[in-house]
Design an enzyme around this catalytic site. Sequence first.
Site, PDB file in Angstrom:
ATOM      1  N   VAL A   1       4.607   1.516   1.367  1.00 15.84           N
ATOM      2  CA  VAL A   1       4.658   0.617   2.640  1.00 15.84           C
ATOM      3  C   VAL A   1       4.967  -0.956   1.672  1.00 15.84           C
ATOM      4  CG1 VAL A   1       3.314  -0.318   4.274  1.00 15.84           C
ATOM      5  CG2 VAL A   1       3.047   2.003   3.945  1.00 15.84           C
TER       6      VAL A   1
ATOM      7  N   ASP B   1      -3.390  13.230  13.260  1.00 10.57           N
ATOM      8  CA  ASP B   1      -4.091  12.434  12.398  1.00 10.57           C
ATOM      9  C   ASP B   1      -4.614  11.155  12.533  1.00 10.57           C
ATOM     10  OD1 ASP B   1      -4.700  12.301   9.619  1.00 10.57           O
ATOM     11  OD2 ASP B   1      -2.812  11.292   8.956  1.00 10.57           O
TER      12      ASP B   1
ATOM     13  N   GLY C   1       1.096   5.057   2.344  1.00 12.41           N
ATOM     14  CA  GLY C   1       0.938   6.026   3.288  1.00 12.41           C
ATOM     15  C   GLY C   1       0.880   7.619   2.782  1.00 12.41           C
ATOM     16  N   GLY C   2       0.602   8.334   3.730  1.00  5.53           N
ATOM     17  CA  GLY C   2       0.552   9.636   3.340  1.00  5.53           C
ATOM     18  C   GLY C   2       1.959  10.236   2.903  1.00  5.53           C
ATOM     19  N   PHE C   3       2.758   9.507   3.550  1.00  9.12           N
ATOM     20  CA  PHE C   3       4.301  10.114   3.255  1.00  9.12           C
ATOM     21  C   PHE C   3       5.088   9.110   2.973  1.00  9.12           C
ATOM     22  CE2 PHE C   3       2.055  12.777   6.532  1.00  9.12           C
ATOM     23  CZ  PHE C   3       1.910  13.759   6.128  1.00  9.12           C
TER      24      PHE C   3
ATOM     25  N   GLY D   1       0.797  -1.125   0.008  1.00 10.37           N
ATOM     26  CA  GLY D   1      -0.050  -0.047  -0.031  1.00 10.37           C
ATOM     27  C   GLY D   1       0.959   1.374  -0.033  1.00 10.37           C
TER      28      GLY D   1
END
Length: 394
Positions: free
Chosen positions: A67, A179, A62-64, A60
């Site tokens: 993964v 968050d 992530g925001g930053f 996947g």
Amino acid sequence: MVASESPDPSSGKHPFPKLFPFWRKSKKPNQDSAPWARLYQRFTLEELRVATQNFGLNFGKGGFSYVYKGFINGGFKERVVVKMYPSLNGHQFFLREMELPSKKRDHPNILSIIGYCIDGPHRYVVSEYMPHRDLHGQLHGKTDSKTLLSWRKRLEICIGAARGLEFLHSGTPSIIHRDIKSSNILLDKNWFPRISDFEISRSVPTSLSESDSHVSTGVAGTMGYLDPELLGTGHVTMKSDVYSFGVVLFEVLSARNPVDRTILEEQGINATQWWRQCVEDDRVGEILDPRMKDEVAAECLRAYADIAYKCSNERGSERPTMADVVKRLELILLFQECIQADVPFSPSWLSCIVPPPKKSTLPPLKKNEPLFEIEFRDSDISVSDYDSDELLRD
């Protein structure tokens, strides 16, 4: 090189057996290293390449970070997640993740870090693998009846996440996550929740008083979960996390996304505003995930919606603390269990967690009708005044 297809974990064989006969013991960092460098295991980039099949086991984004799934300690004995922070601005997010005080990691509802890698231009964090991924996927993904989260399981997940967030807010220094959302609440093999992703978290200076415990910062987070006060003031507080958690509570109850366009088109307001309006108008049943309609006791539903409503108040000063949220959710779960087990309980206890309806829609009480269907008057008793000895009565 990336393997053309993933190996069979049941074989117990690693795709690179000659390069990976056992997990190398990392060298001890010197005493001048950062605390996290001395606390966690340091991996080499080559070891992570082997563990993730040259970063071919994509898990996947992530925001930053990107993964990946990996396997360490020889063969498929231990699964992990490897997050790669790209060289462009990735180092600062890597540091935020790693610099969370170690004592804040020492909690069952906070995701544990195993190690890190700082070889090459990118940065890597190795953490626990969560078989059931995250709460967002379980609520909104396509699931069959076997994997659908029951009402009890949803309550237990919310309680665990609330405990983790309370732990972050307590002690010195206090940590503001910034968050909190369903995709940052991970679920292990036993559906036990772990709060993750601390890339934009902030520490509250210990010199600040409780009334002034905010950090001035730019707006960051996820749309749908953002504290309205943060948008106006640029001040993030622990109550900002409480607001986000309130949105998660509504999301868990409804299995609808906080940025649900259908709600916006049909109601003319966003999901959180509509959820709150339903609570104000005694239309809580409209929020409930219809797949759980036969699981949730009416009074338990009202009590849960009430705490979600209080958490998502637009005024931060009127939101409860996470300690209060934990107590209330624990009592709601206990309340549900009493009803399911047909165990009588004290009316004063019921009235301290269930708000009185504006307009009673309950039928007249019949002989031998269960106690939980009786409408009680509001009470001045608060959760903090609750006496556990009064819960069950003969």
